[in-house]
Design a protein around this motif. Structure first.
Motif, short mmCIF file in Angstrom:
data_model
loop_
_atom_site.label_atom_id
_atom_site.label_comp_id
_atom_site.label_asym_id
_atom_site.label_seq_id
_atom_site.Cartn_x
_atom_site.Cartn_y
_atom_site.Cartn_z
N MET A 1 0.86 -1.18 0.00
CA MET A 1 0.00 0.00 0.00
C MET A 1 0.90 1.24 0.00
SD MET A 1 -3.14 1.01 2.59
CE MET A 1 -3.57 -0.68 2.79
N THR A 2 0.59 2.19 -0.85
CA THR A 2 1.40 3.40 -0.94
C THR A 2 1.08 4.37 0.19
OG1 THR A 2 -0.24 4.46 -2.35
CG2 THR A 2 1.47 3.21 -3.47
N ALA A 3 2.00 5.29 0.44
CA ALA A 3 1.78 6.30 1.47
C ALA A 3 0.68 7.26 1.01
CB ALA A 3 3.06 7.07 1.73
N PRO A 4 -0.21 7.68 1.91
CA PRO A 4 -1.30 8.59 1.54
C PRO A 4 -0.77 9.94 1.07
CG PRO A 4 -1.65 7.68 3.75
CD PRO A 4 -0.29 7.27 3.30
N ARG A 5 -1.37 10.48 0.02
CA ARG A 5 -0.99 11.79 -0.51
C ARG A 5 -1.63 12.92 0.29
NH1 ARG A 5 -3.01 11.97 -6.33
NH2 ARG A 5 -2.44 14.12 -6.03
N PHE A 6 -2.83 12.69 0.82
CA PHE A 6 -3.59 13.72 1.51
C PHE A 6 -3.75 13.34 2.98
CE2 PHE A 6 -4.91 13.59 -2.91
CZ PHE A 6 -4.69 14.90 -3.30
N ARG A 7 -3.68 14.33 3.85
CA ARG A 7 -3.78 14.09 5.29
C ARG A 7 -5.24 14.14 5.75
NH1 ARG A 7 0.13 18.29 7.84
NH2 ARG A 7 -0.50 17.21 9.73
N SER A 8 -5.50 13.37 6.78
CA SER A 8 -6.81 13.37 7.43
C SER A 8 -6.73 12.44 8.63
CB SER A 8 -7.89 12.89 6.46
OG SER A 8 -9.16 13.01 7.03
N ALA A 9 -7.80 12.33 9.36
CA ALA A 9 -7.84 11.41 10.50
C ALA A 9 -7.91 9.97 9.99
CB ALA A 9 -9.05 11.72 11.37
N ALA B 1 -13.49 9.48 -2.13
CA ALA B 1 -12.55 10.07 -1.17
C ALA B 1 -11.37 9.10 -0.93
CB ALA B 1 -13.24 10.41 0.14
N LEU B 2 -11.67 7.82 -0.71
CA LEU B 2 -10.62 6.84 -0.49
C LEU B 2 -9.69 6.72 -1.69
CD1 LEU B 2 -12.16 3.71 1.27
CD2 LEU B 2 -10.02 4.84 1.87
N SER B 3 -10.25 6.86 -2.87
CA SER B 3 -9.45 6.74 -4.11
C SER B 3 -8.41 7.84 -4.25
CB SER B 3 -10.37 6.75 -5.33
OG SER B 3 -11.20 5.61 -5.32
N ARG B 4 -8.61 8.94 -3.54
CA ARG B 4 -7.61 10.01 -3.60
C ARG B 4 -6.29 9.55 -3.00
NH1 ARG B 4 -9.10 15.60 -1.51
NH2 ARG B 4 -7.59 16.20 -3.08
N ASN B 5 -6.34 8.77 -1.95
CA ASN B 5 -5.12 8.28 -1.30
C ASN B 5 -4.74 6.86 -1.73
OD1 ASN B 5 -4.23 10.46 0.16
ND2 ASN B 5 -5.35 9.92 2.02
N TYR B 6 -5.70 6.11 -2.21
CA TYR B 6 -5.47 4.70 -2.54
C TYR B 6 -6.04 4.40 -3.93
CZ TYR B 6 -4.89 4.93 2.48
OH TYR B 6 -4.51 5.31 3.74
N PRO B 7 -5.41 4.93 -4.98
CA PRO B 7 -5.97 4.76 -6.32
C PRO B 7 -6.00 3.31 -6.80
CG PRO B 7 -3.78 5.77 -6.40
CD PRO B 7 -4.18 5.68 -4.96
N GLU B 8 -5.20 2.46 -6.20
CA GLU B 8 -5.20 1.07 -6.60
C GLU B 8 -6.40 0.34 -6.05
OE1 GLU B 8 -3.26 1.40 -2.69
OE2 GLU B 8 -2.87 2.44 -4.53
#
Length: 64
Positions: A1-9, A57-64
């Motif tokens: 799993m790649t590191a998230p591009r956008f921050r959030s809780a 929203a999830l696809s922004r950080n986890y496009p796969e």
């Protein structure tokens, strides 16, 4: 799993922590009319819509 591009809780989903960022402005504009009529939708349609928004929203950080 790649590191998230956008921050959030963090959000725990089946024992895995995901970072679910806010929707992009483009996504909000795309869904604007459905957001406005959300309360008039049948419950099952509300659930489907929320799932679609969460997926976007999830696809922004986890496009796969």
């Amino acid at each position: 799993m790649t590191a998230p591009r956008f921050r959030s809780a963090p959000f725990d989903l089946c024992g895995t922590k995901y970072i679910v960022p806010p929707l992009s402005l483009g996504a909000i504009e795309e869904f604007e009319s459905r957001i406005a009529e959300f309360e008039q939708l049948q419950v099952i349609e509300q659930v489907r819509f929320v799932v679609a928004l969460a997926h976007r929203a999830l696809s922004r950080n986890y496009p796969e």
